[in-house]
Design a protein around this motif. Sequence first.
Motif, PDB file in Angstrom:
ATOM      1  N   SER A 141       0.836  -1.205   0.000  1.00 50.74           N
ATOM      2  CA  SER A 141       0.000   0.000   0.000  1.00 50.74           C
ATOM      3  C   SER A 141       0.871   1.257   0.000  1.00 50.74           C
ATOM      4  O   SER A 141       0.563   2.239  -0.669  1.00 50.74           O
ATOM      5  CB  SER A 141      -0.968  -0.002   1.188  1.00 50.74           C
ATOM      6  OG  SER A 141      -0.251  -0.105   2.387  1.00 50.74           O
ATOM      7  N   PHE A 163       0.779   4.061  -2.752  1.00 51.69           N
ATOM      8  CA  PHE A 163       0.443   5.415  -2.307  1.00 51.69           C
ATOM      9  C   PHE A 163       1.434   6.445  -2.838  1.00 51.69           C
ATOM     10  O   PHE A 163       1.053   7.461  -3.420  1.00 51.69           O
ATOM     11  CB  PHE A 163       0.398   5.440  -0.772  1.00 51.69           C
ATOM     12  CG  PHE A 163       0.408   6.813  -0.186  1.00 51.69           C
ATOM     13  CD1 PHE A 163      -0.687   7.654  -0.337  1.00 51.69           C
ATOM     14  CD2 PHE A 163       1.509   7.289   0.515  1.00 51.69           C
ATOM     15  CE1 PHE A 163      -0.689   8.936   0.197  1.00 51.69           C
ATOM     16  CE2 PHE A 163       1.519   8.567   1.053  1.00 51.69           C
ATOM     17  CZ  PHE A 163       0.416   9.385   0.890  1.00 51.69           C
ATOM     18  N   LEU A 206      -5.158   0.762   9.835  1.00 52.97           N
ATOM     19  CA  LEU A 206      -5.674   1.019   8.492  1.00 52.97           C
ATOM     20  C   LEU A 206      -6.465   2.324   8.400  1.00 52.97           C
ATOM     21  O   LEU A 206      -6.300   3.108   7.461  1.00 52.97           O
ATOM     22  CB  LEU A 206      -6.545  -0.171   8.049  1.00 52.97           C
ATOM     23  CG  LEU A 206      -7.028  -0.100   6.614  1.00 52.97           C
ATOM     24  CD1 LEU A 206      -5.860  -0.102   5.647  1.00 52.97           C
ATOM     25  CD2 LEU A 206      -7.965  -1.263   6.309  1.00 52.97           C
ATOM     26  N   LYS A 207      -7.294   2.571   9.428  1.00 49.04           N
ATOM     27  CA  LYS A 207      -8.148   3.773   9.386  1.00 49.04           C
ATOM     28  C   LYS A 207      -7.292   5.041   9.299  1.00 49.04           C
ATOM     29  O   LYS A 207      -7.545   5.938   8.493  1.00 49.04           O
ATOM     30  CB  LYS A 207      -9.001   3.799  10.662  1.00 49.04           C
ATOM     31  CG  LYS A 207     -10.244   4.641  10.533  1.00 49.04           C
ATOM     32  CD  LYS A 207     -11.146   4.438  11.740  1.00 49.04           C
ATOM     33  CE  LYS A 207     -11.466   5.780  12.344  1.00 49.04           C
ATOM     34  NZ  LYS A 207     -11.781   5.727  13.763  1.00 49.04           N
ATOM     35  N   ILE A 225      -5.610   5.390   5.866  1.00 49.19           N
ATOM     36  CA  ILE A 225      -6.494   5.898   4.804  1.00 49.19           C
ATOM     37  C   ILE A 225      -6.672   7.401   4.959  1.00 49.19           C
ATOM     38  O   ILE A 225      -6.570   8.172   3.999  1.00 49.19           O
ATOM     39  CB  ILE A 225      -7.863   5.173   4.843  1.00 49.19           C
ATOM     40  CG1 ILE A 225      -7.667   3.703   4.461  1.00 49.19           C
ATOM     41  CG2 ILE A 225      -8.858   5.843   3.901  1.00 49.19           C
ATOM     42  CD1 ILE A 225      -8.891   2.845   4.598  1.00 49.19           C
ATOM     43  N   ARG A 226      -6.897   7.838   6.204  1.00 48.40           N
ATOM     44  CA  ARG A 226      -7.083   9.275   6.433  1.00 48.40           C
ATOM     45  C   ARG A 226      -5.841  10.060   6.006  1.00 48.40           C
ATOM     46  O   ARG A 226      -5.919  11.102   5.370  1.00 48.40           O
ATOM     47  CB  ARG A 226      -7.383   9.523   7.908  1.00 48.40           C
ATOM     48  CG  ARG A 226      -8.045  10.881   8.109  1.00 48.40           C
ATOM     49  CD  ARG A 226      -8.296  11.201   9.559  1.00 48.40           C
ATOM     50  NE  ARG A 226      -8.976  10.152  10.275  1.00 48.40           N
ATOM     51  CZ  ARG A 226      -8.824   9.952  11.588  1.00 48.40           C
ATOM     52  NH1 ARG A 226      -8.016  10.706  12.283  1.00 48.40           N
ATOM     53  NH2 ARG A 226      -9.473   8.998  12.201  1.00 48.40           N
ATOM     54  N   VAL A 235      -5.761  10.251   2.205  1.00 52.99           N
ATOM     55  CA  VAL A 235      -6.736  11.207   1.665  1.00 52.99           C
ATOM     56  C   VAL A 235      -6.294  12.639   1.969  1.00 52.99           C
ATOM     57  O   VAL A 235      -6.386  13.530   1.112  1.00 52.99           O
ATOM     58  CB  VAL A 235      -8.152  10.929   2.236  1.00 52.99           C
ATOM     59  CG1 VAL A 235      -9.145  11.964   1.745  1.00 52.99           C
ATOM     60  CG2 VAL A 235      -8.623   9.545   1.841  1.00 52.99           C
TER      61      VAL A 235
END
Length: 325
Positions: free
Chosen positions: A144, A148, A218-219, A222-223, A226
């Motif tokens: 990831s 990214f 993971l949360k 992702i934040r 973004v």
Amino acid sequence: MVSITAAAQPRLSIVAPAYNEEGCLEAFHQRASDAARAVAGDSFEIIIIDDGSRDRTFAMARDLADRDPHVVAVKLSRNFGHQLALCAGLTICRGDYILVIDADLQDPPELASEMFRVMEAERADVVYGQRRTRAGETAFKLGSAKLFYRVLRRLADVDIPADTGDFRLMTRRVCDILNAMPERYRFTRGLVSWVGFRQVPVAYDRAARHAGTTGYPLKKMIRFAVDAVTSFSILPLRVASFTGIATALVSFLAILWSLVAWMLGHTVAGWASLLSAIFLVGGIQLFVLGIIGEYLGRLYLETKRRPLFIIDEVRRAGVSTDSET
Ligand code: UDP
Ligand code: MG
């Protein structure tokens, strides 16, 4: 009381955010001090920012500050996240040169001497560590992260180097410029690239954590991703409008086709195609709205101008000061 040579303006500030790092701090202090001494003699400070840890991180940092006048222990009022904790550290540090590093010893403090050498030789303002390999990470994290950094490089308006975290040495003027940036959604590695001047990589092998577990589930990952994309690109908004135009074009062709078929005496088959078209367009609309919402939400939170972080306590050389923002 202990005399503090480090209190004036040290040559080097080491800035390390720490979240639940009780297992790492002792070793970190040891290795960071040795590395700092090798490049700055006695003129350095180590700033440990406790980002609302739930373990003994701050108590340990405070003990270190009581024992060693080079250490400054900073406690934030709650967990503000890695990037804002880092931001707090950059505001507090006073060194001519600033080394940003993780407290979990994944970034080797010993690389500082190589970074200084490169900075001098290349007359650079920023020397950043670029990861050659990463030990002790899951295949998911490796994959990831790789994806990214590559996607971000394609999207971003500034040239953000791939496989580069916040581990870097920078000059005072870069730090001052970063501190003058008011934004809340801070993707520091991108902001540093945005500043410009000469920035040079130094390759290194990223170690496994010394102890403990990652503070980036993971949360949060992702934040973080973004935030990075929305802070450095409005391309998703453009993609949204292109998707709109593309759907309009497809519907236009479908209308044309139905008309021609009707004129040739065929009837166009009914409700199934109608329903799928409605769902398709509805889905696209919601997706596009979601993208706009991401930007709008950030705009809204940004306009409140709340402080980026709140400092509960600063402990240096056995003296505590409270509540700064
Ligand atoms: N960290 C922090 N606040 C957080 C999460 C992490 O200050 O909410 C710190 C953490 O202590 C470490 C650095 O940020 O020094 C990088 O985090 P971590 O090692 O958990 O991330 P990873 O290396 O697994 O990506
Ligand atoms: Mg780590």
